[in-house]
Design an enzyme around this catalytic site. Sequence first.
Site, PDB file in Angstrom:
ATOM      1  N   GLU A 189       3.582 -58.876 -12.162  1.00 56.94           N
ATOM      2  CA  GLU A 189       2.829 -60.092 -11.805  1.00 56.94           C
ATOM      3  C   GLU A 189       3.892 -61.160 -11.589  1.00 56.94           C
ATOM      4  O   GLU A 189       4.459 -61.695 -12.536  1.00 56.94           O
ATOM      5  CB  GLU A 189       1.862 -60.418 -12.946  1.00 56.94           C
ATOM      6  CG  GLU A 189       0.758 -61.360 -12.529  1.00 56.94           C
ATOM      7  CD  GLU A 189       1.109 -62.796 -12.787  1.00 56.94           C
ATOM      8  OE1 GLU A 189       1.663 -63.430 -11.850  1.00 56.94           O
ATOM      9  OE2 GLU A 189       0.858 -63.288 -13.889  1.00 56.94           O
ATOM     10  N   GLU A 211      -4.325 -57.167 -14.014  1.00 57.56           N
ATOM     11  CA  GLU A 211      -4.460 -57.462 -15.441  1.00 57.56           C
ATOM     12  C   GLU A 211      -5.855 -58.024 -15.686  1.00 57.56           C
ATOM     13  O   GLU A 211      -6.463 -58.622 -14.796  1.00 57.56           O
ATOM     14  CB  GLU A 211      -3.400 -58.472 -15.867  1.00 57.56           C
ATOM     15  CG  GLU A 211      -2.003 -57.911 -15.717  1.00 57.56           C
ATOM     16  CD  GLU A 211      -0.930 -58.761 -16.394  1.00 57.56           C
ATOM     17  OE1 GLU A 211      -1.163 -59.958 -16.631  1.00 57.56           O
ATOM     18  OE2 GLU A 211       0.134 -58.208 -16.671  1.00 57.56           O
ATOM     19  N   CYS A 213       1.741 -69.669 -12.190  1.00 55.26           N
ATOM     20  CA  CYS A 213       1.937 -68.840 -10.984  1.00 55.26           C
ATOM     21  C   CYS A 213       0.817 -69.033  -9.975  1.00 55.26           C
ATOM     22  O   CYS A 213       1.033 -68.840  -8.780  1.00 55.26           O
ATOM     23  CB  CYS A 213       1.986 -67.363 -11.349  1.00 55.26           C
ATOM     24  SG  CYS A 213       3.255 -66.986 -12.522  1.00 55.26           S
ATOM     25  N   ASN A 259       5.406 -69.642 -19.686  1.00 52.83           N
ATOM     26  CA  ASN A 259       4.398 -70.642 -19.286  1.00 52.83           C
ATOM     27  C   ASN A 259       3.041 -70.418 -19.945  1.00 52.83           C
ATOM     28  O   ASN A 259       2.272 -71.355 -20.117  1.00 52.83           O
ATOM     29  CB  ASN A 259       4.279 -70.739 -17.757  1.00 52.83           C
ATOM     30  CG  ASN A 259       3.868 -69.443 -17.106  1.00 52.83           C
ATOM     31  OD1 ASN A 259       3.944 -68.372 -17.707  1.00 52.83           O
ATOM     32  ND2 ASN A 259       3.439 -69.523 -15.863  1.00 52.83           N
TER      33      ASN A 259
HETATM   34  C1  SIN Z   1       0.372 -67.285 -14.707  1.00 54.57           C
HETATM   35  O1  SIN Z   1       0.813 -68.370 -14.427  1.00 54.57           O
HETATM   36  O2  SIN Z   1       1.030 -66.290 -14.481  1.00 54.57           O
HETATM   37  C2  SIN Z   1      -0.949 -67.044 -15.366  1.00 54.57           C
HETATM   38  C3  SIN Z   1      -2.020 -67.971 -15.060  1.00 54.57           C
HETATM   39  C4  SIN Z   1      -3.388 -67.476 -15.467  1.00 54.57           C
HETATM   40  O3  SIN Z   1      -3.539 -66.440 -16.117  1.00 54.57           O
HETATM   41  O4  SIN Z   1      -4.342 -68.131 -15.104  1.00 54.57           O
END
Ligand code: SIN
Length: 505
Positions: free
Chosen positions: A275, A484, A309, A174
């Site tokens: 994550e 992270e 996510c 993604n």
């Molecule tokens: C993710 O969907 O895991 C990352 C989204 C983000 O870094 O903002």
Amino acid sequence: MGLSRLFVRQVRTIQRQARSMSYQLKFDKAFVNQKWVAAASGKTFDVVNPSTEQVVGAVPDMDENDVSKAIDAAGEAFAAWGQTTGKERAGVMRKWYELLVKNQDELAKLMSAECGKPLSEAQGEVVYGNSMIEWFSEEARRIHGEVISSPVKTKEMVLIRQPLGVVSLITPWNFPHAMITRKAGAALAAGCACVIKPAEDTPLTALALAKLAADAGVPPGVLNVVTCARPGAPAVGRLLCEHPRVAGISFTGSTAVGKVLYRNCASGVKRIALELGGNAPFIVFSGADLDKAVDGAVACKFRNCGQTCVSANKFLVQEDVFDQFVDKLQKKMKALVVGDPFAPGVNLGPLINNSQVTKVTQIVEDAVAKGAEVRLGGKQVPSLGKRFYEPTLLLNVDPSMVCYSEEIFGPVAVCVRFKTEQEALSIANSTKSGLAGYFYSSDISQAWRVAKALEVGMVGINEGIISAAEAAFGGVKESGFGREGCHHGIDEFTYVKYLCFGLSQ
Ligand code: SIN
């Protein structure tokens, strides 16, 4: 320094594809020890543009033997890279960052072609992903130890931080750029060497990043990219955890796969950062600025077609502003343009693959069968292609429906009415996940109370987009552990060593 001719040719091919859609990309090898390598078996797998369903490339389908060689190369490279100074690593990483910036347009096109996000959004991800390398190039010089106050005069106590060693980075489709740079930036800054396994759907961006790292002077073996198709991924994933030369892994992806990798890491007691999936509540309290809340809701929910996510999963709206919020949300959603990611003005591209389409379709069908109201959307857009889905607004949802409790990962907004702050918190926290949460409120005491009470790793308060290289990204509960970005990102790739100096003469 410009891109290699190979990369330029590949990007031109993608641009041509947007017009003719009839060719093969040229990034057709994995990147190991600074060499383009095929799988020993000679097998490859196709990379498909989710918008057109055209094959845009083919990369090696590597097995455990192929991947072992990459781990060995990283092991050899770590011997020297792990001894470099932070300043030396910072210099190389800064060059990598500059090359990433120089090639940002090409990277965005490559990414759009393989993951289907609208070009403007891909450009945004490239800026975001590049910022990780900029940030960690700066952090490389600030990986400090500590001097402890000794309890006795006969000893001095010092803590130093050392790189883990070889690390495996397993990254999702993604965010094909930013999820690599957020991990690899921290790993390289710490002095680790890495083996990156990008998602099967999006290996091309990863290969381009690796090539640019090499052009910037990252030494051979320090950053390797291995590719493998879905059927071989469990065995390769296992090796990336269990290989004796691997010191730790960092994974972004589904909670189900994260649990498998966590188990794999147990046998060698390997360090792991996870994550994993989210299930973000987005709460709108009655005193909130509803226009701002709706803007935040749309930005948060429809980023990458909802395949994020940290996307809002459920909108919890206080009863007295529910109808007003829903009307405003519906209006904004109606204005979203679904279409070809390369076309100007498009807000939503396709879903990544057919299994995502099936999943989103089933979630909506389940809700409708159980009595939900489809206020907007609710179906695929066959005129655009097989993987396009309308921005969908579901009302009258209840806990019996999958959309109420599971992570949707698609362009489906679900609104739930609540009466009190306590009720909102209890719904928000009634999930096993805990990545991000959002709320809109104009009451400062409520803001502090709710921010503390939400069982998540990140909170957006009157804000729907929270990610930044400077901030700590990560979750609690089944959304994983480890952070992270931020200076904390370095912690996942270093360990603390305690040195005790005896002073007795
Ligand atoms: C993710 O969907 O895991 C990352 C989204 C983000 O870094 O903002």
